[in-house]
Design an enzyme around this catalytic site. Structure first.
Site, short mmCIF file in Angstrom:
data_model
loop_
_atom_site.label_atom_id
_atom_site.label_comp_id
_atom_site.label_asym_id
_atom_site.label_seq_id
_atom_site.Cartn_x
_atom_site.Cartn_y
_atom_site.Cartn_z
N HIS A 38 37.08 40.96 -28.84
CA HIS A 38 36.34 42.03 -29.53
C HIS A 38 37.12 42.58 -30.72
O HIS A 38 36.54 42.90 -31.75
CB HIS A 38 35.97 43.15 -28.54
CG HIS A 38 34.77 42.83 -27.73
ND1 HIS A 38 34.81 41.98 -26.65
CD2 HIS A 38 33.49 43.23 -27.85
CE1 HIS A 38 33.61 41.87 -26.14
NE2 HIS A 38 32.78 42.62 -26.85
N LYS A 103 31.50 46.86 -15.93
CA LYS A 103 31.39 47.77 -14.79
C LYS A 103 31.86 49.15 -15.22
O LYS A 103 32.72 49.28 -16.09
CB LYS A 103 32.18 47.27 -13.57
CG LYS A 103 33.67 47.29 -13.75
CD LYS A 103 34.39 46.84 -12.49
CE LYS A 103 35.89 46.87 -12.74
NZ LYS A 103 36.65 46.41 -11.60
#
Length: 186
Positions: A38, A103
């Site tokens: 990223h 999560k």
């Protein structure tokens, strides 16, 4: 809350049809990318450079799989803490990524980006890495091989189970469930 089977890549219609709390089973291609990838994506955006793969309308799974044992397509794979990608997620949605899987809770900027960019955040349950790896039919490193376990992988999945936690309508499953729980304990 519905049980929905979705083929990837996602369309805007798919995204808008989903609501916080829906159980979704993904079929098709998803991409694995974590922090280091990223960071590189964001650097490319800032320099007006192309990404090494086209992620428009795709889903990114925040995970770092273990190496496969003989006869396995992929080793254990489970979601990592999604909030670690919060600095990058709004830009990824702006680029055209339609969904992410991780999560845990996300920042307000990510929730706003879901609504503004018509994108979605899914959650996969941590601790089920063996179950999730059984849902992967094929895996291939497609970019940033030098990152090892954090290299970008293309996965072909069948009935990969996720929950919608933040939808494109501004709904938040965590807030909904906390409100239900508070009513029960009063």
């Amino acid at each position: 809350m519905a049980k929905v089977y979705i083929e990837t890549p996602l369309t805007s219609k798919d995204v808008l049809s989903l609501h916080a709390g829906d159980e979704v089973f993904l079929n098709g291609v998803i991409y694995v990318a974590r922090d280091a990838a990223h960071k590189r994506f964001l650097e490319r955006f800032e320099n007006n450079e192309q990404l090494p793969i086209n992620l428009r309308n795709q889903i990114i799974f925040y995970a770092g799989p273990t190496p496969p044992k003989p006869g396995q397509v992929i080793g254990s794979i489970a979601p990592t803490t999604a909030s670690r990608m919060d600095p990058y997620t709004p830009a990824m949605f702006e680029y055209g990524v339609k969904g992410v899987i991780g999560k845990g809770p996300r920042s307000q900027s990510v929730k706003d980006a879901c609504k503004n960019e018509k994108a979605i955040c899914f959650s996969a349950i941590g601790g089920l890495s063996a179950l999730l790896s059984d849902k992967v039919q094929a895996a291939e490193v497609v970019a940033y091989e030098d990152l090892g376990p954090e290299a970008i992988r293309e996965l072909v999945v069948k009935d990969f189970p996720v929950l919608v936690v933040y939808d494109a309508h501004g709904k938040d499953l965590y807030e909904q469930e906390i409100a239900k729980y508070r009513k029960l304990v009063r």
